[in-house]
Scaffold this active site. Structure first.
Site, PDB file in Angstrom:
ATOM      1  N   HIS A  35       0.817  -1.205   0.000  1.00 16.38           N
ATOM      2  CA  HIS A  35       0.000   0.000   0.000  1.00 16.38           C
ATOM      3  C   HIS A  35       0.855   1.262   0.000  1.00 16.38           C
ATOM      4  CE1 HIS A  35      -3.742   2.208   0.797  1.00 16.38           C
ATOM      5  NE2 HIS A  35      -3.062   2.927   1.663  1.00 16.38           N
ATOM      6  N   TYR A  38       4.841   0.252  -2.889  1.00 18.19           N
ATOM      7  CA  TYR A  38       4.756  -0.117  -4.308  1.00 18.19           C
ATOM      8  C   TYR A  38       5.896  -1.063  -4.704  1.00 18.19           C
ATOM      9  CZ  TYR A  38       1.515   3.818  -4.432  1.00 18.19           C
ATOM     10  OH  TYR A  38       0.478   4.663  -4.175  1.00 18.19           O
ATOM     11  N   GLU A  81      -7.663   7.654  -5.352  1.00 21.48           N
ATOM     12  CA  GLU A  81      -7.353   6.702  -4.284  1.00 21.48           C
ATOM     13  C   GLU A  81      -8.479   5.674  -4.202  1.00 21.48           C
ATOM     14  OE1 GLU A  81      -5.424   5.551  -2.046  1.00 21.48           O
ATOM     15  OE2 GLU A  81      -3.841   6.996  -1.560  1.00 21.48           O
ATOM     16  N   SER A  82      -8.282   4.673  -3.359  1.00 22.10           N
ATOM     17  CA  SER A  82      -9.353   3.702  -3.109  1.00 22.10           C
ATOM     18  C   SER A  82      -9.388   3.332  -1.637  1.00 22.10           C
ATOM     19  CB  SER A  82      -9.139   2.433  -3.948  1.00 22.10           C
ATOM     20  OG  SER A  82      -8.041   1.685  -3.448  1.00 22.10           O
ATOM     21  N   HIS A  83     -10.513   2.793  -1.245  1.00 18.16           N
ATOM     22  CA  HIS A  83     -10.674   2.208   0.085  1.00 18.16           C
ATOM     23  C   HIS A  83     -11.414   0.887  -0.068  1.00 18.16           C
ATOM     24  CE1 HIS A  83     -10.057   4.583   4.067  1.00 18.16           C
ATOM     25  NE2 HIS A  83      -8.939   4.439   3.403  1.00 18.16           N
ATOM     26  N   ASP A 105      -5.480  14.756   0.648  1.00 16.98           N
ATOM     27  CA  ASP A 105      -4.388  14.721  -0.326  1.00 16.98           C
ATOM     28  C   ASP A 105      -4.354  16.007  -1.142  1.00 16.98           C
ATOM     29  OD1 ASP A 105      -3.322  12.239   0.301  1.00 16.98           O
ATOM     30  OD2 ASP A 105      -4.678  11.158  -1.019  1.00 16.98           O
ATOM     31  N   GLN A 225     -11.009   2.852   9.564  1.00 17.93           N
ATOM     32  CA  GLN A 225     -11.069   4.140  10.236  1.00 17.93           C
ATOM     33  C   GLN A 225     -12.517   4.613  10.377  1.00 17.93           C
ATOM     34  OE1 GLN A 225      -9.571   3.499   7.285  1.00 17.93           O
ATOM     35  NE2 GLN A 225      -7.460   4.215   7.281  1.00 17.93           N
ATOM     36  N   GLU A 293      -4.355   4.767  11.964  1.00 17.93           N
ATOM     37  CA  GLU A 293      -4.727   5.553  10.781  1.00 17.93           C
ATOM     38  C   GLU A 293      -6.002   6.353  11.024  1.00 17.93           C
ATOM     39  OE1 GLU A 293      -4.683   3.114   7.272  1.00 17.93           O
ATOM     40  OE2 GLU A 293      -2.707   2.282   7.747  1.00 17.93           O
ATOM     41  N   GLY A 505      -0.970   8.403  -9.058  1.00 14.93           N
ATOM     42  CA  GLY A 505      -1.802   7.212  -9.148  1.00 14.93           C
ATOM     43  C   GLY A 505      -1.695   6.357  -7.908  1.00 14.93           C
ATOM     44  N   SER A 508      -3.330  -1.085  -6.177  1.00 13.47           N
ATOM     45  CA  SER A 508      -4.029  -1.849  -5.141  1.00 13.47           C
ATOM     46  C   SER A 508      -4.006  -3.320  -5.535  1.00 13.47           C
ATOM     47  CB  SER A 508      -5.476  -1.352  -4.996  1.00 13.47           C
ATOM     48  OG  SER A 508      -6.200  -2.146  -4.077  1.00 13.47           O
TER      49      SER A 508
END
Length: 702
Positions: A35, A38, A81-83, A105, A225, A293, A505, A508
């Site tokens: 995460h 990379y 981003e992703s979650h 961000d 979170q 986090e 970028g 994931s």
């Protein structure tokens, strides 16, 4: 528990000449997670073009977002981003904190967030869990975006069984900033104070490590979170207020303090006292303070003389702010607790983990099934597919007009459009095509980049900048890693062809369910562009239907093949045709020759006609006028690139322009009032399809 391989454990011990303690292992685990590091993708991502006209901040290590000059001393800042894993466990908070994280961000660059896009993929809604996931994902996005005052102006919503138990929740954000005031996320000199704003709690413990492994099916709720948009609003407002008082800004995201402090110090070294970190929960273990986090926190590098002003701005809102450390210049990352040093690790060890290039293996060719299905049945099944229905149910839960910058509402066109402070209009769009990527990831990489470019052109915009999000299963599985490598190759080739820099970028991996079933390969491109001429606000009126471009029997990876079986060829992305078709579309918009434009993609020509049919118009098509393949299925359902559908009152001017540009255009039908679809001699009422188009999501979920 750490998520490190035995090789990495041995590597660390050899580098240090000792065994790390628990706090050090957790720090290394966070920094070396996929995460954050990379480590399985970085060597390939270097092939992306990140420099170009107007690029102020491209793909740089440890920067939170990219930035591009748009003139008048302004720059746009963009990030995706992703979650995914958090949303699979707690969809409401997972999606909401994804929105909060992407907003931070953007403000870490000193930019004001202007708009959000959400790209969501879940399993089929015949499964009650998928309904629960989608309902709460949408609620979480709306809750955070609406509360903090940043509009969600568009996105995607698609369905596939491969996303059952592992939904994809991508969020992109674009912001605006004076180009001379862009803030870095890293420092370049010692002596600066490290200031934290916000409370640290026990939610989101080990989130970066959690996101870097497969979902286990066990209770992992502690890694998710908790969202607090009202605290997020304070962070946003104060950060923008104090940006002139700080030297660098960094969001506390994946890996918490351990990662943010290490990355911000940029190899110079730093010492941080965990005793001084404001806590939400008393008596937290120092190891947990390190990797928590908890959301709505920000890190600032501040000159000593400005610290009081920075914290005073937060005191106005009774929001915690504390000096916790200093940039040392000795190249060592240190964390102390109760005057005892609990972490002492070199910056180089933390920031430069081993990099990997895993074995690759091409997929085996799947068998081809020649369909034998009536055209009417095929049309109905395509138009009734959930991917093509109206997403109004989702958009209606978002305040997409807050901030008064939204020009085109969600669903109005293939791209979203917002107004900028300098009077210019910015179009943004996100695109993915997992069905095509499953067939050929290289062609898919080119295709999705070109589709984003065409979607911008459909409203009058020319792409200038892109970010990517690459989502796959376990990279150690050779076929999955091959898809990743090939998609990167395709995206990079298309980016260079269109001369559009990729300025940021996300990767994931490990998107697999508890049964080790991976998602379909899902690289995603988010592109933004300026409208330099006229804006096309699509409208449905009576007129002629014109197809620009050549129709081919390239049916693999299409919605038709997904439903009825794979046959035909894999689409080859002919980037020159995509570029020419986009330029012709821009010319037609600026000359007021068309009042509706849509690129041919999902569902082929028939899919492109759905917005017209949904507005209670009859569409008549003569398939003999479709230039290209003679296969009737391909004529109607091929998703090959380089094509647009237009509605116009002047079809001859389109044909003439296309001919001058070396393309072809043909008038294939008409639009008139009514509720019918007419394909050659076939005519049928589509009232039930229109009803399904508007009501499917609401009926299924509510």
């Amino acid at each position: 528990m750490v998520n490190l391989t035995q090789y990495e454990i041995d590597y660390v011990k050899k580098a240090l000449g000792r065994d790390p303690n628990e706090a050090e292992w957790k720090t290394i685990d966070a920094l070396w997670s996929e995460h954050c590091s990379y480590k399985s993708s970085k060597i390939f991502l270097r092939s992306f073009p990140s420099e170009g006209k107007g690029v102020i901040m491209g793909i740089e290590d440890w920067q939170d977002a990219g930035a591009v000059d748009i003139g008048d001393n302004y720059a746009i800042v963009i990030k995706v981003e992703s979650h995914n894993h958090p949303s699979a466990i707690d969809p409401f908070n997972g999606a909401a904190t994804g929105v909060g994280g992407i907003i931070r961000d953007i403000i870490s660059k000193g930019a004001k967030p202007l708009a959000l896009l959400d790209m969501i993929r879940v399993g089929n809604l015949s499964d009650n869990k998928n309904k629960w996931l989608l309902k709460n994902i949408i609620s979480g996005i709306g809750f955070y975006g609406n509360s903090i005052g940043v509009p969600v102006v568009g996105g995607e919503l698609a369905f596939d069984n491969s996303y059952s138990d592992n939904p994809l929740v991508d969020v992109a954000c674009v912001g605006i900033v004076n180009k001379n005031k862009i803030k870095p996320s890293i420092v370049n000199r010692k002596g600066l104070k490290i200031v934290i704003a916000g409370l640290t709690g026990i939610d989101g413990l080990g989130g970066a490590s959690f996101a870097s492994r497969k979902l286990s099916g066990e209770d992992e709720i502690g890694a998710v979170q908790i969202a607090d948009p009202f605290a997020g609003k304070i962070i946003m407002d104060v950060t923008l207020e104090i940006q002139d008082k700080v030297e660098a800004i960094k969001d506390l995201g994946g890996g918490g303090l351990a990662v943010a402090v290490t990355e911000m110090s940029n190899g110079l070294g730093v010492v941080v006292s965990l005793d001084k970190v404001p806590l939400r929960v008393k008596d937290m273990r120092p190891e947990d303070i390190l990797v928590s986090e908890t959301q709505e926190r920000m890190l600032y590098a501040v000159k000593d003389e400005n610290v009081q002003d920075v914290c005073k701005a937060f005191e106005y809102y009774d929001y915690p702010c504390s000096v916790i450390g200093e940039i040392t210049g000795d190249g060592v990352v240190r964390f102390t607790y109760n005057n005892k040093e609990i972490v002492s690790l070199s910056s180089d060890l933390l920031l430069y983990p081993p990099l990997y290039a895993w074995p690759i293996e091409e997929k085996k060719e799947s068998n081809e099934v020649k369909p034998n299905i009536e055209i009417k049945t095929a049309i109905e099944k395509i138009l009734l597919n959930p991917d093509l229905v109206s997403k109004e149910w989702a958009y209606s839960q978002f305040d997409y007009e807050v901030g008064t910058s939204t020009v085109l509402k969600p669903g109005m066109a293939d791209s979203s459009v917002i107004s900028l402070p300098n009077g210019k209009l910015l179009a943004i769009k996100g695109d993915a095509n997992p069905d095509l990527c499953e067939e050929d990831a290289y062609e898919c990489g080119k295709y999705i980049f070109a589709e984003a470019y065409k979607n911008l052109a459909s409203v009058g915009s020319k792409g200038i900048v892109a970010v990517d999000h690459l989502q796959f299963g376990d990279p150690k599985r050779p076929e999955i890693y091959n898809d990743f490598v090939e998609s990167v190759r395709g995206i990079g080739e298309a980016a260079r062809f269109f001369s559009i820099p990729i300025v940021g970028g996300k990767v994931s991996f490990y998107n697999e369910n508890k049964n080790n079933i991976p998602i379909k390969p899902t690289p995603l491109i988010v592109m933004a562009g300026l409208i330099e001429g006229k804006l096309l606000k699509p409208r449905i009126e009576e007129g002629n239907i014109v197809i620009l471009g050549y129709t081919r029997n390239e049916m693999r990876g299409s919605l038709f093949s997904k439903i009825f079986g794979k046959y035909g060829n894999i689409p080859k992305s002919r980037l020159q045709e995509d570029l020419l078709a986009s330029e012709i579309t821009l010319n037609l918009i600026n000359d007021d020759k068309i009042y509706f434009a849509k690129d041919v993609s999902r569902g082929g020509i028939i899919g492109s006609l759905m917005p017209i049919l949904a507005n209670s118009y009859t569409v008549s098509i003569d398939t003999s006028k479709i230039i290209g393949t003679e296969d009737i299925y391909a004529k109607l359902f091929s998703e090959n690139s380089g094509r647009f559908v237009f509605i116009t009152s002047d079809p001859f001017s389109i044909s003439d322009l296309a001919k001058k540009k070396g393309m072809i255009a043909s008038t294939i039908g008409k639009v008139r009032k009514g509720n019918y679809l007419e394909i050659d001699s076939l005519k049928f009422n589509i009232s039930h399809i229109v009803d399904h188009y508007y009501n499917y999501l609401r009926d299924e979920i509510e």
